[in-house]
Motif scaffolding. Structure first.
Motif, mmCIF file in Angstrom:
data_model
loop_
_atom_site.group_PDB
_atom_site.id
_atom_site.type_symbol
_atom_site.label_atom_id
_atom_site.label_comp_id
_atom_site.label_asym_id
_atom_site.label_seq_id
_atom_site.Cartn_x
_atom_site.Cartn_y
_atom_site.Cartn_z
ATOM 1 N N GLU A 24 -9.886 4.086 -9.707
ATOM 2 C CA GLU A 24 -11.242 3.577 -9.682
ATOM 3 C C GLU A 24 -11.595 3.131 -8.268
ATOM 4 O O GLU A 24 -10.757 2.648 -7.522
ATOM 5 N N LEU A 25 -12.867 3.293 -7.918
ATOM 6 C CA LEU A 25 -13.309 2.914 -6.580
ATOM 7 C C LEU A 25 -13.155 1.423 -6.327
ATOM 8 O O LEU A 25 -13.037 0.990 -5.194
ATOM 9 N N GLU A 26 -13.134 0.614 -7.370
ATOM 10 C CA GLU A 26 -13.016 -0.831 -7.183
ATOM 11 C C GLU A 26 -11.677 -1.253 -6.588
ATOM 12 O O GLU A 26 -11.524 -2.379 -6.158
ATOM 13 N N THR A 27 -10.707 -0.370 -6.557
ATOM 14 C CA THR A 27 -9.405 -0.709 -5.985
ATOM 15 C C THR A 27 -9.386 -0.585 -4.461
ATOM 16 O O THR A 27 -8.457 -1.072 -3.826
ATOM 17 N N LEU A 28 -10.399 0.038 -3.883
ATOM 18 C CA LEU A 28 -10.391 0.251 -2.433
ATOM 19 C C LEU A 28 -10.332 -1.043 -1.636
ATOM 20 O O LEU A 28 -9.561 -1.122 -0.670
ATOM 21 N N PRO A 29 -11.091 -2.083 -1.977
ATOM 22 C CA PRO A 29 -10.962 -3.333 -1.211
ATOM 23 C C PRO A 29 -9.565 -3.941 -1.320
ATOM 24 O O PRO A 29 -9.063 -4.521 -0.353
ATOM 25 N N ILE A 30 -8.934 -3.781 -2.464
ATOM 26 C CA ILE A 30 -7.574 -4.298 -2.650
ATOM 27 C C ILE A 30 -6.614 -3.527 -1.747
ATOM 28 O O ILE A 30 -5.760 -4.119 -1.085
ATOM 29 N N GLU A 31 -6.759 -2.208 -1.719
ATOM 30 C CA GLU A 31 -5.900 -1.386 -0.863
ATOM 31 C C GLU A 31 -6.049 -1.782 0.599
ATOM 32 O O GLU A 31 -5.054 -1.895 1.320
ATOM 33 N N GLU A 32 -7.280 -2.003 1.025
ATOM 34 C CA GLU A 32 -7.510 -2.407 2.421
ATOM 35 C C GLU A 32 -6.867 -3.762 2.703
ATOM 36 O O GLU A 32 -6.289 -3.971 3.777
ATOM 37 N N ALA A 33 -6.958 -4.690 1.753
ATOM 38 C CA ALA A 33 -6.351 -6.013 1.935
ATOM 39 C C ALA A 33 -4.829 -5.905 2.045
ATOM 40 O O ALA A 33 -4.206 -6.581 2.867
ATOM 41 N N VAL A 34 -4.227 -5.041 1.239
ATOM 42 C CA VAL A 34 -2.770 -4.846 1.291
ATOM 43 C C VAL A 34 -2.375 -4.258 2.639
ATOM 44 O O VAL A 34 -1.370 -4.669 3.230
ATOM 45 N N LYS A 35 -3.173 -3.340 3.152
ATOM 46 C CA LYS A 35 -2.889 -2.772 4.474
ATOM 47 C C LYS A 35 -2.904 -3.864 5.546
ATOM 48 O O LYS A 35 -2.032 -3.904 6.412
ATOM 49 N N VAL A 36 -3.896 -4.754 5.459
ATOM 50 C CA VAL A 36 -3.990 -5.854 6.430
ATOM 51 C C VAL A 36 -2.761 -6.750 6.320
ATOM 52 O O VAL A 36 -2.183 -7.165 7.337
ATOM 53 N N LEU A 37 -2.353 -7.059 5.090
ATOM 54 C CA LEU A 37 -1.158 -7.888 4.900
ATOM 55 C C LEU A 37 0.081 -7.226 5.495
ATOM 56 O O LEU A 37 0.882 -7.876 6.175
ATOM 57 N N LEU A 38 0.249 -5.941 5.246
ATOM 58 C CA LEU A 38 1.408 -5.218 5.782
ATOM 59 C C LEU A 38 1.387 -5.211 7.313
ATOM 60 O O LEU A 38 2.422 -5.403 7.958
ATOM 61 N N GLN A 39 0.204 -4.994 7.884
ATOM 62 C CA GLN A 39 0.096 -5.010 9.340
ATOM 63 C C GLN A 39 0.389 -6.405 9.885
ATOM 64 O O GLN A 39 0.987 -6.543 10.953
ATOM 65 N N GLY A 40 -0.002 -7.439 9.142
ATOM 66 C CA GLY A 40 0.293 -8.811 9.539
ATOM 67 C C GLY A 40 1.778 -9.107 9.560
ATOM 68 O O GLY A 40 2.245 -9.993 10.271
ATOM 69 N N LEU A 41 2.522 -8.337 8.776
ATOM 70 C CA LEU A 41 3.981 -8.461 8.746
ATOM 71 C C LEU A 41 4.642 -7.506 9.736
ATOM 72 O O LEU A 41 5.853 -7.288 9.688
ATOM 73 N N CYS A 42 3.818 -6.938 10.632
ATOM 74 C CA CYS A 42 4.280 -5.988 11.665
ATOM 75 C C CYS A 42 4.890 -4.728 11.075
ATOM 76 O O CYS A 42 5.812 -4.136 11.658
ATOM 77 N N GLU A 43 4.403 -4.323 9.908
ATOM 78 C CA GLU A 43 4.864 -3.075 9.296
ATOM 79 C C GLU A 43 3.956 -1.934 9.738
ATOM 80 O O GLU A 43 2.763 -2.123 9.963
ATOM 81 N N ASP A 44 4.511 -0.746 9.826
ATOM 82 C CA ASP A 44 3.743 0.456 10.138
ATOM 83 C C ASP A 44 3.219 1.021 8.820
ATOM 84 O O ASP A 44 3.986 1.572 8.031
ATOM 85 N N ILE A 45 1.918 0.883 8.565
ATOM 86 C CA ILE A 45 1.366 1.308 7.274
ATOM 87 C C ILE A 45 1.359 2.824 7.106
ATOM 88 O O ILE A 45 1.137 3.329 6.009
ATOM 89 N N ASN A 46 1.639 3.555 8.178
ATOM 90 C CA ASN A 46 1.706 5.009 8.094
ATOM 91 C C ASN A 46 3.129 5.511 7.900
ATOM 92 O O ASN A 46 3.356 6.715 7.820
ATOM 93 N N ARG A 47 4.078 4.561 7.833
ATOM 94 C CA ARG A 47 5.482 4.937 7.601
ATOM 95 C C ARG A 47 5.597 5.557 6.211
ATOM 96 O O ARG A 47 4.961 5.132 5.257
ATOM 97 N N GLU A 48 6.413 6.571 6.083
ATOM 98 C CA GLU A 48 6.570 7.312 4.825
ATOM 99 C C GLU A 48 6.766 6.399 3.613
ATOM 100 O O GLU A 48 6.124 6.571 2.589
ATOM 101 N N GLY A 49 7.613 5.409 3.725
ATOM 102 C CA GLY A 49 7.903 4.543 2.588
ATOM 103 C C GLY A 49 6.796 3.564 2.232
ATOM 104 O O GLY A 49 6.804 2.975 1.160
ATOM 105 N N LEU A 50 5.825 3.402 3.118
ATOM 106 C CA LEU A 50 4.735 2.449 2.868
ATOM 107 C C LEU A 50 3.381 3.107 2.648
ATOM 108 O O LEU A 50 2.435 2.448 2.244
ATOM 109 N N ARG A 51 3.285 4.385 2.895
ATOM 110 C CA ARG A 51 1.999 5.068 2.848
ATOM 111 C C ARG A 51 1.253 4.856 1.535
ATOM 112 O O ARG A 51 0.054 4.644 1.526
ATOM 113 N N LYS A 52 1.948 4.917 0.416
ATOM 114 C CA LYS A 52 1.290 4.798 -0.890
ATOM 115 C C LYS A 52 1.346 3.378 -1.463
ATOM 116 O O LYS A 52 0.823 3.121 -2.533
ATOM 117 N N THR A 53 1.968 2.467 -0.738
ATOM 118 C CA THR A 53 2.113 1.090 -1.225
ATOM 119 C C THR A 53 0.766 0.412 -1.508
ATOM 120 O O THR A 53 0.609 -0.203 -2.562
#
Length: 76
Positions: A24-53
């Motif tokens: 559902e489109l309503e999950t997009l803001p959640i996905e963006e927030a998770v990306k920000v959190l991962l980046q805040g933890l100095c994770e590479d959001i494009n890394r294979e193991g994190l791409r779909k997280t």
């Protein structure tokens, strides 16, 4: 770009062009927030193991919220 690369959308575009739906489109803001959190933890959001997280987290939160909403409606 993230969700588009995963092929999770199912929208009909101009001139009958369409793409596949997955979440559902309503999950997009959640996905963006998770990306920000991962980046805040100095994770590479494009890394294979994190791409779909972000999508997995958004789906889990959405499913959990939906289950609790159904329980509240049914008086459980």
């Amino acid at each position: 770009m993230g969700a588009l690369d995963d092929g999770r959308f199912g929208l009909e575009l101009v001139d009958g062009v369409s793409v596949e739906v997955g979440f559902e489109l309503e999950t997009l803001p959640i996905e963006e927030a998770v990306k920000v959190l991962l980046q805040g933890l100095c994770e590479d959001i494009n890394r294979e193991g994190l791409r779909k997280t972000p999508a997995r987290v958004a789906k889990a939160l959405s499913d959990g919220t939906r289950a609790s909403q159904n329980s509240a409606r049914n008086g459980i």
